[in-house]
Design a protein around this motif. Structure first.
Motif, PDB file in Angstrom:
ATOM      1  N   ALA A 193       0.822  -1.210   0.000  1.00 18.89           N
ATOM      2  CA  ALA A 193       0.000   0.000   0.000  1.00 18.89           C
ATOM      3  C   ALA A 193       0.857   1.261   0.000  1.00 18.89           C
ATOM      4  O   ALA A 193       0.556   2.228  -0.711  1.00 18.89           O
ATOM      5  CB  ALA A 193      -0.927  -0.001   1.216  1.00 18.89           C
ATOM      6  N   LEU A 194       1.929   1.266   0.762  1.00 20.01           N
ATOM      7  CA  LEU A 194       2.782   2.451   0.821  1.00 20.01           C
ATOM      8  C   LEU A 194       3.554   2.644  -0.481  1.00 20.01           C
ATOM      9  O   LEU A 194       3.765   3.783  -0.920  1.00 20.01           O
ATOM     10  CB  LEU A 194       3.735   2.358   2.019  1.00 20.01           C
ATOM     11  CG  LEU A 194       3.050   2.379   3.390  1.00 20.01           C
ATOM     12  CD1 LEU A 194       4.083   2.324   4.509  1.00 20.01           C
ATOM     13  CD2 LEU A 194       2.154   3.598   3.566  1.00 20.01           C
ATOM     14  N   ARG A 195       3.969   1.549  -1.103  1.00 18.42           N
ATOM     15  CA  ARG A 195       4.608   1.676  -2.428  1.00 18.42           C
ATOM     16  C   ARG A 195       3.613   2.230  -3.447  1.00 18.42           C
ATOM     17  O   ARG A 195       3.974   3.047  -4.315  1.00 18.42           O
ATOM     18  CB  ARG A 195       5.148   0.324  -2.899  1.00 18.42           C
ATOM     19  CG  ARG A 195       6.409  -0.139  -2.172  1.00 18.42           C
ATOM     20  CD  ARG A 195       7.097  -1.271  -2.932  1.00 18.42           C
ATOM     21  NE  ARG A 195       6.236  -2.423  -3.105  1.00 18.42           N
ATOM     22  CZ  ARG A 195       6.149  -3.435  -2.231  1.00 18.42           C
ATOM     23  NH1 ARG A 195       6.869  -3.414  -1.120  1.00 18.42           N
ATOM     24  NH2 ARG A 195       5.352  -4.465  -2.468  1.00 18.42           N
ATOM     25  N   HIS A 196       2.375   1.795  -3.339  1.00 19.75           N
ATOM     26  CA  HIS A 196       1.325   2.269  -4.246  1.00 19.75           C
ATOM     27  C   HIS A 196       1.089   3.770  -4.038  1.00 19.75           C
ATOM     28  O   HIS A 196       1.008   4.540  -5.010  1.00 19.75           O
ATOM     29  CB  HIS A 196       0.045   1.483  -3.977  1.00 19.75           C
ATOM     30  CG  HIS A 196      -1.049   1.724  -4.959  1.00 19.75           C
ATOM     31  ND1 HIS A 196      -0.929   1.469  -6.302  1.00 19.75           N
ATOM     32  CD2 HIS A 196      -2.316   2.219  -4.778  1.00 19.75           C
ATOM     33  CE1 HIS A 196      -2.056   1.776  -6.917  1.00 19.75           C
ATOM     34  NE2 HIS A 196      -2.913   2.239  -6.023  1.00 19.75           N
ATOM     35  N   ALA A 197       0.993   4.194  -2.787  1.00 15.69           N
ATOM     36  CA  ALA A 197       0.791   5.618  -2.484  1.00 15.69           C
ATOM     37  C   ALA A 197       1.973   6.446  -2.965  1.00 15.69           C
ATOM     38  O   ALA A 197       1.799   7.527  -3.540  1.00 15.69           O
ATOM     39  CB  ALA A 197       0.587   5.801  -0.982  1.00 15.69           C
ATOM     40  N   GLU A 198       3.176   5.953  -2.739  1.00  9.76           N
ATOM     41  CA  GLU A 198       4.378   6.665  -3.181  1.00  9.76           C
ATOM     42  C   GLU A 198       4.393   6.820  -4.701  1.00  9.76           C
ATOM     43  O   GLU A 198       4.732   7.893  -5.230  1.00  9.76           O
ATOM     44  CB  GLU A 198       5.627   5.918  -2.724  1.00  9.76           C
ATOM     45  CG  GLU A 198       6.919   6.594  -3.139  1.00  9.76           C
ATOM     46  CD  GLU A 198       8.146   5.817  -2.714  1.00  9.76           C
ATOM     47  OE1 GLU A 198       9.258   6.393  -2.741  1.00  9.76           O
ATOM     48  OE2 GLU A 198       8.008   4.630  -2.346  1.00  9.76           O
ATOM     49  N   ALA A 199       4.028   5.765  -5.418  1.00  6.77           N
ATOM     50  CA  ALA A 199       4.040   5.813  -6.877  1.00  6.77           C
ATOM     51  C   ALA A 199       3.066   6.864  -7.401  1.00  6.77           C
ATOM     52  O   ALA A 199       3.359   7.577  -8.370  1.00  6.77           O
ATOM     53  CB  ALA A 199       3.686   4.436  -7.445  1.00  6.77           C
ATOM     54  N   ILE A 200       1.917   6.992  -6.749  1.00  7.20           N
ATOM     55  CA  ILE A 200       0.911   7.958  -7.188  1.00  7.20           C
ATOM     56  C   ILE A 200       1.337   9.381  -6.850  1.00  7.20           C
ATOM     57  O   ILE A 200       1.319  10.277  -7.702  1.00  7.20           O
ATOM     58  CB  ILE A 200      -0.457   7.641  -6.547  1.00  7.20           C
ATOM     59  CG1 ILE A 200      -0.970   6.298  -7.056  1.00  7.20           C
ATOM     60  CG2 ILE A 200      -1.456   8.755  -6.841  1.00  7.20           C
ATOM     61  CD1 ILE A 200      -2.168   5.791  -6.301  1.00  7.20           C
ATOM     62  N   VAL A 201       1.727   9.621  -5.587  1.00 10.78           N
ATOM     63  CA  VAL A 201       1.998  10.983  -5.126  1.00 10.78           C
ATOM     64  C   VAL A 201       3.357  11.487  -5.596  1.00 10.78           C
ATOM     65  O   VAL A 201       3.473  12.605  -6.113  1.00 10.78           O
ATOM     66  CB  VAL A 201       1.900  11.056  -3.589  1.00 10.78           C
ATOM     67  CG1 VAL A 201       2.268  12.459  -3.089  1.00 10.78           C
ATOM     68  CG2 VAL A 201       0.489  10.686  -3.128  1.00 10.78           C
ATOM     69  N   ASP A 202       4.380  10.681  -5.427  1.00  9.25           N
ATOM     70  CA  ASP A 202       5.731  11.116  -5.801  1.00  9.25           C
ATOM     71  C   ASP A 202       6.067  10.801  -7.257  1.00  9.25           C
ATOM     72  O   ASP A 202       6.785  11.566  -7.907  1.00  9.25           O
ATOM     73  CB  ASP A 202       6.775  10.443  -4.901  1.00  9.25           C
ATOM     74  CG  ASP A 202       6.723  10.942  -3.464  1.00  9.25           C
ATOM     75  OD1 ASP A 202       6.003  11.922  -3.208  1.00  9.25           O
ATOM     76  OD2 ASP A 202       7.405  10.351  -2.601  1.00  9.25           O
ATOM     77  N   GLY A 203       5.572   9.678  -7.741  1.00  3.76           N
ATOM     78  CA  GLY A 203       5.936   9.246  -9.086  1.00  3.76           C
ATOM     79  C   GLY A 203       4.990   9.700 -10.171  1.00  3.76           C
ATOM     80  O   GLY A 203       5.298   9.550 -11.355  1.00  3.76           O
ATOM     81  N   GLY A 204       3.825  10.232  -9.779  1.00  4.44           N
ATOM     82  CA  GLY A 204       2.873  10.686 -10.781  1.00  4.44           C
ATOM     83  C   GLY A 204       2.239   9.566 -11.576  1.00  4.44           C
ATOM     84  O   GLY A 204       1.709   9.792 -12.672  1.00  4.44           O
ATOM     85  N   VAL A 205       2.269   8.350 -11.043  1.00  2.00           N
ATOM     86  CA  VAL A 205       1.676   7.203 -11.741  1.00  2.00           C
ATOM     87  C   VAL A 205       0.155   7.341 -11.713  1.00  2.00           C
ATOM     88  O   VAL A 205      -0.450   7.571 -10.658  1.00  2.00           O
ATOM     89  CB  VAL A 205       2.103   5.884 -11.078  1.00  2.00           C
ATOM     90  CG1 VAL A 205       1.364   4.701 -11.706  1.00  2.00           C
ATOM     91  CG2 VAL A 205       3.606   5.704 -11.199  1.00  2.00           C
ATOM     92  N   ALA A 206      -0.463   7.202 -12.859  1.00  2.00           N
ATOM     93  CA  ALA A 206      -1.914   7.339 -12.958  1.00  2.00           C
ATOM     94  C   ALA A 206      -2.593   6.028 -12.604  1.00  2.00           C
ATOM     95  O   ALA A 206      -3.344   5.452 -13.405  1.00  2.00           O
ATOM     96  CB  ALA A 206      -2.302   7.786 -14.366  1.00  2.00           C
ATOM     97  N   ALA A 207      -2.342   5.559 -11.406  1.00  2.00           N
ATOM     98  CA  ALA A 207      -2.933   4.303 -10.952  1.00  2.00           C
ATOM     99  C   ALA A 207      -4.322   4.572 -10.369  1.00  2.00           C
ATOM    100  O   ALA A 207      -4.543   5.612  -9.762  1.00  2.00           O
ATOM    101  CB  ALA A 207      -2.034   3.649  -9.901  1.00  2.00           C
ATOM    102  N   PRO A 208      -5.244   3.647 -10.546  1.00  2.28           N
ATOM    103  CA  PRO A 208      -6.594   3.861 -10.004  1.00  2.28           C
ATOM    104  C   PRO A 208      -6.594   3.841  -8.483  1.00  2.28           C
ATOM    105  O   PRO A 208      -5.917   3.021  -7.862  1.00  2.28           O
ATOM    106  CB  PRO A 208      -7.389   2.678 -10.571  1.00  2.28           C
ATOM    107  CG  PRO A 208      -6.371   1.631 -10.877  1.00  2.28           C
ATOM    108  CD  PRO A 208      -5.130   2.370 -11.276  1.00  2.28           C
ATOM    109  N   VAL A 209      -7.342   4.776  -7.886  1.00  2.00           N
ATOM    110  CA  VAL A 209      -7.495   4.812  -6.428  1.00  2.00           C
ATOM    111  C   VAL A 209      -8.981   4.745  -6.126  1.00  2.00           C
ATOM    112  O   VAL A 209      -9.623   5.762  -5.869  1.00  2.00           O
ATOM    113  CB  VAL A 209      -6.883   6.096  -5.821  1.00  2.00           C
ATOM    114  CG1 VAL A 209      -6.911   6.008  -4.289  1.00  2.00           C
ATOM    115  CG2 VAL A 209      -5.463   6.306  -6.298  1.00  2.00           C
ATOM    116  N   ARG A 210      -9.532   3.564  -6.211  1.00  4.64           N
ATOM    117  CA  ARG A 210     -10.946   3.390  -5.928  1.00  4.64           C
ATOM    118  C   ARG A 210     -11.173   3.391  -4.420  1.00  4.64           C
ATOM    119  O   ARG A 210     -10.308   2.991  -3.643  1.00  4.64           O
ATOM    120  CB  ARG A 210     -11.452   2.092  -6.542  1.00  4.64           C
ATOM    121  CG  ARG A 210     -11.257   2.004  -8.049  1.00  4.64           C
ATOM    122  CD  ARG A 210     -12.094   3.034  -8.787  1.00  4.64           C
ATOM    123  NE  ARG A 210     -11.893   2.951 -10.230  1.00  4.64           N
ATOM    124  CZ  ARG A 210     -11.588   3.980 -10.998  1.00  4.64           C
ATOM    125  NH1 ARG A 210     -11.439   5.180 -10.466  1.00  4.64           N
ATOM    126  NH2 ARG A 210     -11.424   3.829 -12.304  1.00  4.64           N
TER     127      ARG A 210
END
Length: 219
Positions: A48-65
């Motif tokens: 979960a923390l890697r996922h959050a980091e990728a979205i916030v810091d990495g700008g990854v357009a991953a879905p956050v349902r």
């Protein structure tokens, strides 16, 4: 890295979501969450923390349902913020909009339940965190714009008008905080507007409104 069963479910979910197959995507997300729950809290939090980091810091357009966020990502962030884990306050600030109107945000420690509070915490933990400082400048400038957008007729505080000099003082303190971080970060513009102009506008009207309230109280 997720074990193969969970990774395959996640990859399937992302593909379905990207292809607009919402019913199938949500069904697969549910299967992923159930499967992820078998791994234990430590493994869930790590993902979960890697996922959050990728979205916030990495700008990854991953879905956050919402189910994913409420069941896995947000609990991991809450635990991370509570134990002052590196990056967690910044990532939580970047994703807090998902629970802005939900009672789940109260799971965060007191004093770390808004974007501004979380970013302040991030900078206390790591004064060199430039990303948090930039985000804090953006949040503080937005707060100043909101507080003064009815000027000169009134100043705004939270959801209502400013009614006391103490509220003016707190807004002026936030303005000083904004200018402090602007200087350190070297930021001069936000949302195509000059921050120096915003600061001057806010200082003038907040100071004038504070004086007006003092005069009214004396009558």
């Amino acid at each position: 890295m997720l074990p193969t069963p969970q990774l395959e479910l996640w990859s399937s979910y992302v593909e379905l979501d990207q292809n607009g197959l919402q019913d199938e995507a949500l069904e697969t997300l549910r299967a992923f969450l159930d499967s992820l729950g078998t791994l234990g809290e430590e493994a869930q939090d790590a993902w979960a923390l890697r996922h959050a980091e990728a979205i916030v810091d990495g700008g990854v357009a991953a879905p956050v349902r919402v189910p994913l966020f409420l069941e896995v990502v947000f609990p991991a962030l809450v635990r991370g913020v509570t134990r002052d884990a590196p990056g967690c306050a910044r990532w939580t600030a970047g994703l807090l909009h998902v629970v802005r109107e939900r009672e789940e945000r109260l799971q965060l420690p007191e004093g770390a339940r808004t974007e501004i509070q979380l970013l302040r915490k991030a900078l206390i933990l790591d004064p060199s965190d430039g990303a948090s400082r930039t985000h804090l400048v953006e949040e503080l400038s937005s707060a100043m714009e909101y507080a003064t957008h009815e000027a000169p007729s009134m100043m705004l505080w939270d959801q209502g008008p400013v009614t006391t000099q103490q509220q003016c003082d707190e807004l002026l303190a936030e303005l000083a905080e904004l200018e402090h971080h602007m200087k350190i970060a070297g930021i001069t513009e936000v949302r195509d507007g000059k921050l120096a102009d915003l600061a001057e506008f806010c200082r003038f009207h907040l100071t004038a409104y504070r004086a007006f309230l003092g005069t009214r109280q004396e009558k």
